[in-house]
Design an enzyme around this catalytic site. Structure first.
Site, mmCIF file in Angstrom:
data_model
loop_
_atom_site.group_PDB
_atom_site.id
_atom_site.type_symbol
_atom_site.label_atom_id
_atom_site.label_comp_id
_atom_site.label_asym_id
_atom_site.label_seq_id
_atom_site.Cartn_x
_atom_site.Cartn_y
_atom_site.Cartn_z
ATOM 1 N N ASP A 2 -7.897 -0.996 0.275
ATOM 2 C CA ASP A 2 -7.646 0.327 0.826
ATOM 3 C C ASP A 2 -8.187 1.348 -0.155
ATOM 4 O OD1 ASP A 2 -6.360 -0.108 3.229
ATOM 5 O OD2 ASP A 2 -4.488 -0.604 2.197
ATOM 6 N N ASP A 17 0.831 -3.011 2.810
ATOM 7 C CA ASP A 17 2.255 -2.775 2.641
ATOM 8 C C ASP A 17 2.993 -2.484 3.939
ATOM 9 O OD1 ASP A 17 1.105 -0.331 2.976
ATOM 10 O OD2 ASP A 17 1.556 0.400 0.951
ATOM 11 N N ASP A 49 0.281 -3.952 8.738
ATOM 12 C CA ASP A 49 -0.635 -4.755 7.927
ATOM 13 C C ASP A 49 -0.320 -6.241 8.046
ATOM 14 O OD1 ASP A 49 -2.184 -2.782 6.888
ATOM 15 O OD2 ASP A 49 -0.939 -2.471 5.105
#
Lengths: 561, 695, 71
Positions: free
Chosen positions: B323, B533, B537
């Protein structure tokens, strides 16, 4: 002296020049591309395939392939066993030779079936022409073709292709490769004076007026496939040392090249299958790095002769004991190394009489099995060593080891290990058992270190499917026939099963893309590492035997005891 | 301990309190020595084929020590002493190998104890369906139970907050001392870990793991080695070691009659000595220690792995999906510049931007206030009469409603455009050009307006983490591709991607895109690692070959992942990859070393025992006698195990190099070194042995 | 796996040991007769036991090679 070295170099250069030519041709055959011979053999192929009920050859799974190999070999074995056993009542027996003991028949059948061609008999006095040609001559083609087919199926699997159809591969090995080449070679051999006749032994009156029977027969074609298919089983007892098998320098040249040309070219064929000729030439390099020093060592040893004899002579003479004068030390040394390296097993000189360094080199070839190696299987073993080297060193780059983009995991290690393990099992265990037997069962003619070499050589030659003998060993007994048969079977079929299963497993693996984190196998460094791995895994296993055999003998000779 | 790993980190090292737990090693070695003897139990040895052979060999040599004529009349000099020495050295070989394993396990146990300290059995307040509270032992809790915790309690089990709001001290597991706010609903802050302490207020928690099945429990089991099942590579290596052992067993067993025949009989004790010298005892003795130490290293890095397999898979990773926010860039963007449009001055824009941000407590908002004040704007209005509007995902704007119907807004450019249009304002063409130029710089443009008048653009700059570019370079050299995922638009994403040096990026990505990217990479045969997290996801974490969930993440994400980072630091993924590689390299290096040693051992022992066969000239090392040669080779063989324990536990130093560079380096050190070192060492031991008069 | 191993220790090991001892007693005279080496009875018996131990180890190693997960 120089002439001898030039002879050796000439043969080597010829083989290297032929490698890419024949290699490309073999690849075309097994990639099912068109070849020049298609118009002739295409219809024959199809007709034969239809007879056995195959209309459209389909790719086989691993177990199907193994089943096809085993079933076809068992059927051929039974047929040959019967021909040999029923020899006295079968035709083409002009010299009226008698029957054979069951254990000799069994040993001979297994020996030719496994491409070993270890002979515990003398062909000219023991076998009829139908036994020689229809039984043994037949197996010489099929056993070589079986090896080739397995070698090709192996590389097909490694490169993600279907393993192919065993029956089709077997047939095309014969019709596209073995038959055409041996046909051409036979014509040359006949022209060079090798007999090809169905007549029985010639009865001649010698100068002294005595009558002598000179054995002859359909030798020329037998000789050619014997060499080309790395069979090595001679028509005559003394094999290619006999003038009717190998009459002069030209026949010797052709027969030497024929032994090595297919295994050498097959490495190139593998390169074409992998789409990586660089890798192929590097592997070729490993073989040459083992092969050339062994040739030089052996030739040097023979050319220097026996130190003790030289002292008596007061001058240096090459060691010519057990050699044909027409071949001399150089052609005999080269042949000895080529025949043990390629698992051909034909001899043009007696290995028993080689200097210890020659005995060491020939034994080393048989232990390693990859200095060219057997028809089809030798190249596959080379790649097994590559796989083991990848596994051993590949971890050191921090990734699961990969070969040709496929991960080497538990199954591959187990199967490669089986191939590694079977050789010491089939060599050392029977050697130890034989040495524990009462003395008269062993048949050693020359006790001491040399006697040990004789026994080890016999079993190694059997397990490596080579077939040459150290000779001097009284090996025509029940014990030797049966125990050598076990070694031959183990050394042939266990690795074949492992090779096919390994290829079958690799075929299905997903390719891992090449990155900077991938260990490249086509580098000089990795090739060097592979060479060392071969030495460590191959040689260290047999070092004690080598030390107590030829090495101890060499020290004994040099110390003059 | 972490020095090997931190070579990769150009970042300043983490503050000590975050650098994993300091575990006590007091008494570790005494316990390991005791364990080394206890592990002589054949049932333990049977699990390690190489050492089991040594074990059997020790018994046989012990027998010939007692009766040297057991297998035939002894010909050695002083057979009892000689055989006794061999027995002793073999016993020490076993003990050293056991010791290596015991030390690795001991360190794991210490790690586990410090984890377990947080796990003491406590009383839980279980909520019955009728609302009454029942006090039960925490071990009696089951998945799905509701419990109530109040300030001062240790949370008895992993769970998800369903009611309440409280601050929780998670320092026991993360080392982070600042308390964390927990409340229901929010993805990130609703999960709690057993063993942490609630500091204020109270929470109702739904238990998500049966006792003994929580993350801490799994970790304890792993680092203790109790639940350690062999990883695929380890299994393949075990096969190879067993094969080598088998080969040498056959060689040595058949050597007895062969040597007898060659008139060079060898005693059974010497043959066993040769066998033990040849079989790969070095790697055989250290293999399990390497594996346990690898898990321990992961644990020290404050990462919980659910299996050894997952750690090993890290070494094979070829794509990292990262990310942008928090991993590549610092989490917060800061205002860099104001760009006025529509004929407004910079100062006017600064004032409006300030007004729009006075209630914005985010780092972005604060940075806007600071920049505006620097440009001369000041707070002129009374905060009590203004109303702050918080940012929401729907409006994508925030701002302030001032008295007199003045509405100031800042936000995503098209959102502000929409706001202005709805108040029938005009959109200046300039806005789009400025928007693009900011994007091209890799910044995030925010438009600022007051009522229907657009004042300009705020350039929010993404701060790329210092040193991250170098790390990506290192990864690239190791053949690992990095893919950045970001919600930013394409232009911004491409600029940041270029600046950070990632290989590829996916712009305007939704969490659902992650799984697509992973699948696409996996279809190409690559192994993918990612961090995540949020609950959305979870599918991607499950799909990835290595999924690392942040401890701050939701329970769903943690369940789906195969690792949990207790520090919630996504950059750690890179470290985990190097730990995985290091584990494999250590195994490979010691295997190579062990096998390469055989050459020297052969040269030491074979000429010595077959000296009778006239091959004395092969004794290139010039060893004093047969007995000293055998003893020296065996002593070397035994001593090399403890000598390599530090390397096995620490791991081979990892360098970010290409595979071929690594191979040539490691072959040189462990391959060539493995050939040469024993020649020297055995010779030295031989001199010592002769000097002491052992042989 | 745990179970099979522990069962092995409890039940099959003693039986296997007993059988191998009996076998060694049977084989020993034959070996003594076959080999030319001069050994007394006890030594032959010990050598046969050693040989059988080696064989057992070899079988054990084959099990490890083909089913490494069990160890």
């Amino acid at each position: 002296m120089l002439q001898g070295w030039i002879q050796i170099a000439l043969i080597l250069v010829t083989v290297i020049i032929l490698t890419p030519l024949l290699g490309k041709y073999i690849a075309r055959v097994f990639l099912h591309k068109t070849t020049l011979l298609d118009p002739i053999f295409g219809p024959i192929d199809r007709a034969i395939m239809r007879t056995i009920g195959i209309y459209e050859p389909e790719g086989m799974s691993g177990w199907q392939y193994i089943q096809a190999v085993l079933v076809s070999n068992i059927v051929m074995g039974i047929a040959v066993f019967l021909i040999l056993f029923l020899q006295p009542i079968l035709p083409f027996n002009p010299s009226q030779v008698g029957g054979l003991s069951w254990d000799l028949v069994l040993h001979t059948t297994i020996s030719f079936l496994t491409n070993t061609d270890q002979q515990h008999y003398s062909g000219e006095t023991t076998l009829s022409y139908s036994s020689q040609v229809f039984a043994l001559g037949f197996l010489m083609f099929t056993s070589a073709a079986t090896g080739l087919a397995v070698g090709i199926a192996f590389i097909r699997g490694l490169t993600g292709r279907s393993l192919g159809n065993f029956y089709q591969d077997l047939m095309q090995s014969i019709t596209r490769i073995l038959l055409p080449i041996s046909f051409m070679g036979t014509l040359v051999l006949i022209a060079a004076g090798i007999p090809e006749t169905w007549l029985g032994a010639a009865q001649v009156t010698t100068l002294e007026g005595a009558t002598q029977a000179i054995a002859r027969g359909p030798v020329a074609h037998f000789e050619m496939i014997k060499q080309l298919g790395e069979n090595g089983g001679g028509f005559f007892g003394i094999n290619s040392a006999h003038p009717f098998e190998n009459s002069n320098g030209l026949t010797n040249f052709i027969e030497t090249v024929a032994m090595v040309v297919i295994p050498a070219s097959l490495i190139y064929t593998y390169g074409l299958f992998m789409g990586n000729l660089r890798q192929a030439w590097l592997v070729y390099g490993i073989v040459l790095v083992f092969f050339i020093p062994l040739v030089i060592m052996t030739a040097w040893g023979e050319s220097q002769g026996n130190g003790q004899v030289n002292t008596l002579l007061g001058s240096m003479a090459p060691n010519l004991e057990g050699k044909e004068i027409r071949f001399g030390w150089s052609a005999s040394s080269l042949w000895a190394i080529v025949t043990t390296a390629t698992m051909c097993g034909a001899v043009n000189a007696m290995h028993d009489s080689l200097m210890p360094i020659g005995g060491f080199s020939t034994l080393l070839n048989l232990f390693l099995q990859i200095v060219w190696g057997g028809q089809g299987t030798g190249t596959a073993y080379l790649f097994i060593f590559l796989i083991l080297a990848v596994f051993l060193t590949g971890l050191m780059v921090g990734r699961t080891p990969e070969f040709l983009g496929r991960k080497i995991e538990k199954a591959e290690v187990i199967l490669a290990s089986v191939i590694l393990l079977i050789h010491p099992i089939a060599v050392l265990i029977p050697t130890a058992v034989t040495l524990l037997l009462p003395e008269d069962l062993r048949g050693i003619s020359n006790p001491g270190f040399h006697g040990l070499s004789q026994i080890v050589y016999e079993y190694t030659s059997a397990a490596a499917n080579n077939g040459s003998g150290f000779e001097g060993l009284g090996d025509g007994t029940l014990w030797w026939n049966l125990s050598a048969s076990v070694s031959m079977l183990l050394g042939r079929y266990v690795p074949i099963v492992a090779l096919i299963l390994l290829a079958d497993g690799m075929k299905l693996k997903q390719i891992v893309p090449m990155t900077d984190g991938t260990l490249r196998t086509d580098t000089g460094l990795f090739t060097g590492v592979t060479g060392v791995v071969i030495l460590i895994l191959g040689v260290l296993t047999f070092l004690p035997v080598l030390v107590l055999g030829p090495i101890a003998e060499a020290f004994q000779l040099s110390s003059g005891l | 301990m972490n020095s090997q790993i931190t070579t990769l980190q150009s970042e300043p090292p983490r503050s000590p309190d975050r650098k994993g737990r300091q575990v006590s090693t007091k008494g570790l070695y005494q316990r390991a020595v005791k364990q080394a003897f206890l592990k002589l139990d054949p049932r333990v040895q049977l699990r390690n084929p190489v050492m089991f052979l040594v074990w059997i060999g020790t018994i046989v040599t012990a027998l010939v020590t007692v009766n040297p004529n057991l297998f035939g009349n002894a010909t050695d000099k002083n057979p009892m002493v000689f055989n006794g020495l061999i027995t002793l050295i073999l016993l020490f070989t076993l003990l050293f190998a056991n010791f290596a394993e015991a030390v690795a396990e001991g360190r794991g146990k210490a790690q586990a104890d410090s984890l377990r300290a947080t796990k003491s059995d406590s009383i839980a307040r279980k909520l019955s369906p009728n609302g009454s509270i029942q006090e039960v032992s925490s071990t009696a809790l089951r998945k799905g139970d509701l419990i109530k915790v109040i300030a001062g309690d240790v949370i008895p089990a992993d769970g998800e907050v369903t009611e309440g709001l409280a601050s929780v001290d998670e320092s026991a597991i993360t080392g982070e001392s600042a308390p964390v706010l927990k409340q229901p609903g929010t993805d990130i802050a609703s999960s709690v870990t057993g063993g942490t302490r609630i500091l204020s207020d109270e929470l109702v928690i739904r238990v998500t793991a049966d006792p003994g099945k929580g993350f801490i429990d799994r970790m304890i089991a792993l680092v203790e080695g109790a639940e350690r099942s062999k990883t695929p590579n380890e299994i393949a290596l075990t096969v190879l070691l067993a094969v080598l052992t088998q080969v040498f067993l056959i060689v040595i067993a058949t050597l007895l009659p062969i040597a007898q025949y060659a008139q060079s009989p060898v005693s059974v004790a010497v043959l066993i000595a040769l066998l033990v010298a040849l079989i790969p005892t070095t790697i055989g003795g250290l293999l399990s220690a390497i594996g346990i130490a690898g898990m321990d290293r992961v644990a020290q890095f404050n990462v919980i792995a659910t299996s050894g397999r997952a750690v090993e898979a890290c070494g094979d990773i070829s794509t990292l999906i990262l990310d942008k926010t928090g991993t590549i860039t610092l989490g917060n963007r800061l205002a860099e510049e104001f760009i006025p449009v529509n004929g407004h001055s910079l100062k006017e824009l600064a004032q409006v931007a300030l007004n729009a941000s006075i209630f914005d407590e985010t780092p972005e908002g604060k940075s806007i206030v600071i920049l505006a004040e620097k440009l001369g704007a000041s707070l002129t209005i009374d905060r009590s009469v203004a109303i702050g509007l918080e940012f929401s995902a729907r409006t994508r704007m925030s701002g302030t409603d001032l008295p007199n119907n003045i509405e100031v807004r800042k936000g995503a450019v098209d959102a502000v455009k929409g706001f202005v249009r709805s108040r029938s304002g005009k959109i200046p063409d300039e806005l789009d050009t400025q928007y693009e130029s900011v994007s091209r710089l890799g910044g995030t443009p925010l438009a600022v307006c007051q009522n229907n008048d657009i004042y300009g653009v705020i350039y929010l700059k993404d701060i790329i983490k210092p040193g991250i570019k170098e790390r990506f370079d290192q990864l690239r050299r190791m053949g690992i591709r990095t893919v950045m995922l970001t919600g930013d638009n394409r232009i911004t994403a491409s600029v940041i991607a270029a600046e950070a040096g990632v290989d590829d990026f996916v712009a305007e990505a939704t969490p659902e895109d992650k799984i697509e990217v992973i699948r696409a990479e996996q279809a190409k045969g690559k192994l993918v690692a990612m961090t995540g997290d949020g609950t959305n996801d979870a599918p991607a974490l499950a799909q990835a070959n290595v999924g690392v969930a942040m401890n701050s993440g939701t329970q769903a994400a943690k369940e789906a992942a195969n690792m949990v980072d207790l520090d919630s630091d996504p950059t750690k993924l890179i470290d985990i990859v190097t730990i995985g590689k290091q584990l494999l390299i250590t195994r490979g290096a010691l295997t190579t070393f062990s096998i390469a040693n055989d050459i020297a051992k052969y040269f030491a022992i074979i000429p010595a025992i077959f000296a009778g066969a006239g091959i004395g000239q092969l004794n290139v090392m010039g060893l004093a006698s047969m007995q000293s040669a055998v003893l020296s080779a065996l002593i070397y063989n035994a001593l090399i195990i403890p000598a390599l324990i530090p390397l096995a536990l620490k791991g081979v130093k990892f360098r970010p190099l290409t595979a071929n560079q690594l191979l040539s380096r490691n072959i040189l050190v462990y391959g060539l070194g493995g050939v040469v070192a024993p020649f020297i060492a055995i010779k030295i031991i031989d001199i010592a042995v002769t000097a002491v008069g052992l042989a | 796996m745990q179970e099979t191993l522990s069962r092995f220790w409890q039940k099959r090991l003693p039986r296997a040991l007993l059988l191998s001892l009996l076998m060694a007693v049977t084989i020993a005279p034959a070996v003594q007769a076959a080999t030319g080496i001069s050994l007394d009875r006890g030594q032959t018996f010990a050598i046969v036991l050693l040989g059988m131990t080696t064989l057992a180890l070899s079988i054990y190693l084959f099990v490890v090679i083909f089913q490494p997960e069990r160890f």
